[in-house]
Design a protein around this motif. Structure first.
Motif, PDB file in Angstrom:
ATOM      1  N   ILE A  62      25.918  32.003  23.793  1.00 19.58           N
ATOM      2  CA  ILE A  62      26.538  31.642  22.519  1.00 19.58           C
ATOM      3  C   ILE A  62      27.810  30.831  22.752  1.00 19.58           C
TER       4      ILE A  62
ATOM      5  N   LYS B   2      25.384  41.024  17.784  1.00 20.74           N
ATOM      6  CA  LYS B   2      24.316  40.074  18.058  1.00 20.74           C
ATOM      7  C   LYS B   2      24.840  38.671  18.301  1.00 20.74           C
ATOM      8  N   ASN B   3      25.789  38.237  17.504  1.00 19.12           N
ATOM      9  CA  ASN B   3      26.254  36.845  17.562  1.00 19.12           C
ATOM     10  C   ASN B   3      27.690  36.711  18.058  1.00 19.12           C
TER      11      ASN B   3
ATOM     12  N   ILE C 254      31.965  38.250  12.203  1.00 17.55           N
ATOM     13  CA  ILE C 254      30.823  38.901  12.846  1.00 17.55           C
ATOM     14  C   ILE C 254      31.053  40.400  12.833  1.00 17.55           C
TER      15      ILE C 254
ATOM     16  N   ASN D 255      30.632  35.976  20.849  1.00 17.60           N
ATOM     17  CA  ASN D 255      30.722  35.141  22.041  1.00 17.60           C
ATOM     18  C   ASN D 255      31.295  35.944  23.209  1.00 17.60           C
TER      19      ASN D 255
ATOM     20  N   ASN E 190      35.168  35.560  15.540  1.00 20.98           N
ATOM     21  CA  ASN E 190      34.229  36.669  15.725  1.00 20.98           C
ATOM     22  C   ASN E 190      34.738  37.945  15.079  1.00 20.98           C
TER      23      ASN E 190
ATOM     24  N   ASN F 155      28.149  36.588   9.675  1.00 17.60           N
ATOM     25  CA  ASN F 155      27.231  36.982  10.754  1.00 17.60           C
ATOM     26  C   ASN F 155      26.293  35.848  11.180  1.00 17.60           C
ATOM     27  N   THR F 156      26.759  34.625  11.097  1.00 14.86           N
ATOM     28  CA  THR F 156      25.983  33.478  11.561  1.00 14.86           C
ATOM     29  C   THR F 156      26.825  32.673  12.555  1.00 14.86           C
ATOM     30  N   LEU F 157      26.132  31.878  13.369  1.00 15.22           N
ATOM     31  CA  LEU F 157      26.835  31.030  14.326  1.00 15.22           C
ATOM     32  C   LEU F 157      27.578  29.893  13.635  1.00 15.22           C
TER      33      LEU F 157
ATOM     34  N   ARG G  71      23.691  36.995  26.672  1.00 14.66           N
ATOM     35  CA  ARG G  71      23.580  36.474  25.302  1.00 14.66           C
ATOM     36  C   ARG G  71      24.914  35.901  24.824  1.00 14.66           C
ATOM     37  N   SER G  72      26.001  36.630  25.059  1.00 19.78           N
ATOM     38  CA  SER G  72      27.314  36.150  24.634  1.00 19.78           C
ATOM     39  C   SER G  72      27.712  34.889  25.401  1.00 19.78           C
TER      40      SER G  72
END
Length: 317
Positions: free
Chosen positions: A94, A241-242, A237, A244, A233, A157-159, A90-91
């Motif tokens: 991203i 979840k989000n 973050i 990298n 990050n 907490n968003t990209l 997942r990271s």
């Protein structure tokens, strides 16, 4: 009257090849090649050492140190790192998304800003150039910067919070402006206007193809900025979840160092009947390999555009 002698052999007619003013002799050419081969080897040796240590046994590294010929080979570092392969995947996705999409949007925005201020017929070019240059000298500070993204824009907490702060760089904008002003001939733009081309068509069909060298350079640095960033990050973050890839590896190393240096954790685990054995050096090198591996393949991609941009759009004087 003297008779002129005619050469009778081919060797007498052979013209000696003269060396050009910029051409090296054979010994000098050999020395230059040897120097660059040694320089290339010196650049590749640290990378090779990192890869070898990542596949080495942890005990051997702690006892004998880093070595190109380790005492024993081991995959424990990679096994330990890929135990949480879902988070790594997942990271990694991203990081790839931010590096590709963020770089593409960044190039578009900075090019659209740099091109008008490079035109001598744009009346407000000095104001907008100074406006961009002013941001290189002064900023609002860390706290207002954080409040803008979290309170005003609500991007925590968003990209988007990982992408927006790196979209526009004042230095790259001024670099693009300088290239547009010095390398794009104004008669070419005027000829396109005479042929009926609008500003958007001139920008997309003439300016951008002729600017491939500087665009590739800026794109390469932007890819590196997005790929290597972990500070955003840390600031924006709060969960996992989000995050990298770089920040995930950063957190993993902090956790390993904390558990390795925490006496209470070691004593508690020993009392429970376990032994705390965490790879530290080999995992650090394995993370370095994982972090730099994908970005290495970006260089040949950009190199193609370097070569293409140097020859495209040549005009006759």
């Amino acid at each position: 009257m003297r008779e002129t002698t005619i050469p009778s052999t081919v060797s007498q007619l052979r013209v000696r090849k003269t060396r050009g003013p910029n051409e090296l002799s054979a010994p000098a050419n050999l020395l230059v090649n040897v120097f660059f081969w040694l320089y290339t080897a010196a650049c590749l040796m640290p990378l090779a050492l990192v890869i070898i240590v990542s596949f080495s046994d942890e005990k051997g590294v702690l006892i004998h140190g880093y070595n190109f010929l380790p005492e024993a080979w081991s995959l424990e570092a990679y096994k330990f790192m890929f135990k949480d392969w879902h988070q790594i995947l997942r990271s990694f996705g991203i990081s790839v998304f931010l590096a590709t999409v963020g770089t593409a949007i960044s190039l578009i925005l900075m090019s659209l800003y740099a091109y008008p201020i490079s035109r001598s017929d744009f009346p407000h070019r000095h104001f907008f150039s100074f406006f961009m240059f002013f941001t290189m000298l002064f900023n609002g500070g860390l706290v207002p910067w954080y409040l803008v993204y979290t309170q005003l824009l609500d991007l925590k907490n968003t990209l988007a919070a990982l992408m927006l702060p790196l979209l526009v760089s004042a230095f790259f904008v001024l670099l693009l402006r300088t290239f547009f002003a010095s390398s794009i001939p104004m008669p070419l733009i005027e000829a396109a206007k005479i042929d009926g081309a609008g500003e958007i068509r001139i920008f997309s069909r003439i300016i951008l193809p002729l600017s491939m060298p500087v665009l590739a350079t800026v794109a390469l640095f932007q890819v590196l900025n997005y790929w290597n960033d972990w500070f955003l990050n840390l600031v924006f973050i709060s969960g996992s979840k989000n995050i990298n890839l770089q920040f995930m590896m950063y957190k993993t190393m902090l956790d390993i160092q904390f558990l390795s240096s925490n006496v209470q954790a070691s004593q508690g685990l020993s009392q429970a009947g376990g032994i705390l054995q965490l790879p530290t050096e080999t995992v650090r090198m394995a993370m370095a390999v994982l972090g730099i591996g994908p970005i290495v393949f970006a260089y040949p991609f950009f190199q193609k555009y370097f070569k293409k941009g140097l020859t495209v759009g040549a005009i006759k004087g």
